[in-house]
Design a protein around this motif. Structure first.
Motif, PDB file in Angstrom:
ATOM      1  N   LEU A 147       0.836  -1.200   0.000  1.00 35.49           N
ATOM      2  CA  LEU A 147       0.000   0.000   0.000  1.00 35.49           C
ATOM      3  C   LEU A 147       0.873   1.253   0.000  1.00 35.49           C
ATOM      4  CD1 LEU A 147      -2.713  -1.184   2.546  1.00 35.49           C
ATOM      5  CD2 LEU A 147      -2.946  -0.934   0.063  1.00 35.49           C
ATOM      6  N   GLU A 180       3.970   1.451  -1.154  1.00 34.38           N
ATOM      7  CA  GLU A 180       4.676   1.581  -2.440  1.00 34.38           C
ATOM      8  C   GLU A 180       3.771   2.114  -3.549  1.00 34.38           C
ATOM      9  OE1 GLU A 180       8.114  -1.812  -1.616  1.00 34.38           O
ATOM     10  OE2 GLU A 180       6.587  -2.199  -3.148  1.00 34.38           O
ATOM     11  N   ARG A 181       2.470   1.824  -3.445  1.00 34.49           N
ATOM     12  CA  ARG A 181       1.538   2.399  -4.422  1.00 34.49           C
ATOM     13  C   ARG A 181       1.620   3.918  -4.424  1.00 34.49           C
ATOM     14  NH1 ARG A 181      -4.349  -0.250  -3.402  1.00 34.49           N
ATOM     15  NH2 ARG A 181      -3.967  -2.353  -4.237  1.00 34.49           N
ATOM     16  N   SER A 191       6.542  -8.555 -10.800  1.00 33.45           N
ATOM     17  CA  SER A 191       5.921  -7.433 -11.518  1.00 33.45           C
ATOM     18  C   SER A 191       6.394  -7.388 -12.967  1.00 33.45           C
ATOM     19  CB  SER A 191       6.267  -6.109 -10.832  1.00 33.45           C
ATOM     20  OG  SER A 191       7.663  -5.886 -10.872  1.00 33.45           O
ATOM     21  N   THR A 221      -1.811  -7.209 -15.178  1.00 32.69           N
ATOM     22  CA  THR A 221      -2.091  -5.803 -14.880  1.00 32.69           C
ATOM     23  C   THR A 221      -1.577  -4.919 -16.013  1.00 32.69           C
ATOM     24  OG1 THR A 221      -1.899  -6.314 -12.542  1.00 32.69           O
ATOM     25  CG2 THR A 221      -1.725  -3.984 -13.149  1.00 32.69           C
ATOM     26  N   ARG A 253      -0.046  -4.109  -6.412  1.00 21.91           N
ATOM     27  CA  ARG A 253       0.456  -2.735  -6.313  1.00 21.91           C
ATOM     28  C   ARG A 253       0.025  -1.857  -7.477  1.00 21.91           C
ATOM     29  NH1 ARG A 253       6.541  -3.979  -5.346  1.00 21.91           N
ATOM     30  NH2 ARG A 253       5.892  -5.661  -6.752  1.00 21.91           N
ATOM     31  N   LYS A 254      -0.708  -2.451  -8.403  1.00 20.16           N
ATOM     32  CA  LYS A 254      -1.188  -1.721  -9.593  1.00 20.16           C
ATOM     33  C   LYS A 254       0.006  -1.151 -10.375  1.00 20.16           C
ATOM     34  CE  LYS A 254      -5.537  -0.691  -7.210  1.00 20.16           C
ATOM     35  NZ  LYS A 254      -6.485   0.356  -6.768  1.00 20.16           N
ATOM     36  N   THR A 260       3.061   1.025 -10.269  1.00 20.15           N
ATOM     37  CA  THR A 260       3.926   1.673  -9.271  1.00 20.15           C
ATOM     38  C   THR A 260       5.102   2.329  -9.972  1.00 20.15           C
ATOM     39  OG1 THR A 260       3.376  -0.154  -7.779  1.00 20.15           O
ATOM     40  CG2 THR A 260       5.255   1.239  -7.165  1.00 20.15           C
ATOM     41  N   GLN A 305       2.103   8.653 -12.974  1.00 21.68           N
ATOM     42  CA  GLN A 305       1.591   7.477 -12.259  1.00 21.68           C
ATOM     43  C   GLN A 305       0.083   7.608 -12.032  1.00 21.68           C
ATOM     44  OE1 GLN A 305       3.597   5.447  -8.893  1.00 21.68           O
ATOM     45  NE2 GLN A 305       1.909   6.160  -7.625  1.00 21.68           N
ATOM     46  N   ASN A 363      -2.633   5.028 -13.512  1.00 19.58           N
ATOM     47  CA  ASN A 363      -3.548   4.305 -12.624  1.00 19.58           C
ATOM     48  C   ASN A 363      -5.003   4.636 -12.925  1.00 19.58           C
ATOM     49  OD1 ASN A 363      -2.289   2.388 -10.651  1.00 19.58           O
ATOM     50  ND2 ASN A 363      -0.934   4.145 -10.348  1.00 19.58           N
TER      51      ASN A 363
END
Lengths: 281, 281
Positions: free
Chosen positions: B118, B120-121, B187, B211, B249-250, B252, B269, B273
């Protein structure tokens, strides 16, 4: 028959579950192991196996294994096995549950020897060489690749053996990107020329072999010459005889390499196994 | 809170053991997995995750996963979780016990999102490039290396992340022996130049990112250009911005690479997102 003891020395039923689903050994292959041959209640090369377990654990930044506890649990399984003959003893040490208190998981599992292993001791193996994909020069500068650690992340080793089977072979000899010889998925390569035994060095990114080391000790005492040095793919073809050394299968001859039959090494195999056995008589 | 369901749909206590010690997932890292983000009871990219689970399983010669069973067990965990907000759902599928009846082991484990993820997002990550040791040209001819399969044999990925931490970094970008960029341990790499998004191709021996694919779909609809093509280490330095895409993390941002701060990509970013989120609104 199978005998399981957890690292604290408690015997447990191997048919019942004992690992949590978030054990990092299961979720991430994040742990190390050893397989020890036990003959008539005596573990072979237990010291070198525990040394290697400790070295593998250090490479993974696991807590240092409690040597006394591992020696104790080994004896617990041997005592409960309580049968003459042979047992394969797996020692498994993982980082423990991800949502736990940080305690690693450890257990010792005594197993009967697989029929295939017993058969291969007698008949030898057909092997294929397969690329392992890395160059040995990467080993010293990339410790995160864990080359030379005996980790639970063995999916590639298992896939290589399945691939060998599709080509009618029993075994694999991995070769590096620079064509040097590495190891088998669960064994150490030993090439024989005349009265010289050769095996590749651990600096190539492979495991130091416990059975190979025992063989080399015995061979040196008996006047053989031994060399731990790089071996090329071409050297394999030029060897008088090729062997795979492993705890359970001892010194197994390669009778066919990449589909080409090798000269009969039955006598040489008997000779090397007699040397190896002389370490325990 | 953690919620566990076995593949047959039975809920189970995650604090109790459910795996046998001879499960090949634990003994050999011999299995595959996925991590799915669930938001307000809705799993994201479940189809692509199950497609990838099936592809990984095929690469390991595991029995084809029963898609309906995996969809069902996903819903069982979601229903039992029954809370708004986010959950990370791990789907784990192993070859099962070595001394069993051949039935694979499967389970779904719902977990809260880690605080670090959370954080790192929001804050982005400092990353280091690390060698992965193989040349992409080996990929097509060496399927036994399982490059591009999401296996449980993740010890190297975990070791790379620990190595990054010793260098003050949070993340790793693996590079191949030919200096092309691969992926993070958990990732997918996305490089941005102008209005173009780039990511390396799965033919390099990496996982197709779920993702990243969702982001690229959304970006294409919004008029961005997207490219799936080899990226070199030099391209990383020349990118306007770098991102790591992962389920939990979506998208990042990488705010520092190999100790060098990158230009601030906070706005970019947020933009990426928002594109990614538009897939689910």
């Amino acid at each position: 028959m199978r005998v399981l003891a957890m690292l604290d020395g408690t015997l447990a039923d191997p048919d019942r579950p004992h690992l949590r689903v978030d054990d990092l050994g299961a979720l991430r292959g994040d742990g190390v192991f050893e397989t020890v041959l036990v003959v008539d209640g005596k573990p072979r090369e237990l010291g070198p196996h525990l040394d290697r377990l400790a070295r593998s654990a250090a490479m993974l930044d696991l807590p240092a294994p409690d040597r006394a506890a591992w020696e104790r649990v080994t004896q617990v399984v041997i005592d409960a096995w309580n049968q003459p003959g042979e047992m394969a003893l797996k020692l498994v040490y993982t980082r423990g549950p991800e949502y736990g208190d940080g305690t690693p998981t450890g257990y010792a599992l005594g197993l009967p020897l697989a029929a295939k292993a017993l058969q291969e001791r007698v008949a030898g193996v057909a092997a294929v060489t397969l690329e392992r994909g890395f160059d040995p020069e990467v080993v010293p500068r990339a410790p995160w690749l864990l080359l030379g650690a005996k980790t639970l992340s063995y999916a590639v080793n298992m896939a290589a053996l399945r691939h060998a089977a599709t080509r009618g072979a029993d075994e694999v000899i991995f070769v590096a990107a620079d064509e040097t010889v590495l190891e088998g998925p669960t064994s150490t390569v030993v090439a024989v020329n005349g009265a010289t035994l050769r095996t590749p060095p651990p600096s190539s990114g492979i495991l130091p072999g416990t059975t190979q080391a025992a063989l080399f000790r015995a061979a040196e005492r008996a006047g053989w010459s031994t060399k731990v040095e790089p071996i090329t793919r071409a050297d394999l073809a030029n060897a008088d005889a090729l062997f795979l050394a492993s705890s359970v299968r001892k010194i197994t001859r390669v009778r066919e390499l990449d589909g080409v039959p090798l000269p009969d090494a039955t006598t040489r195999q008997a000779e090397l196994n007699a040397l190896y056995e002389s370490e325990y008589s």
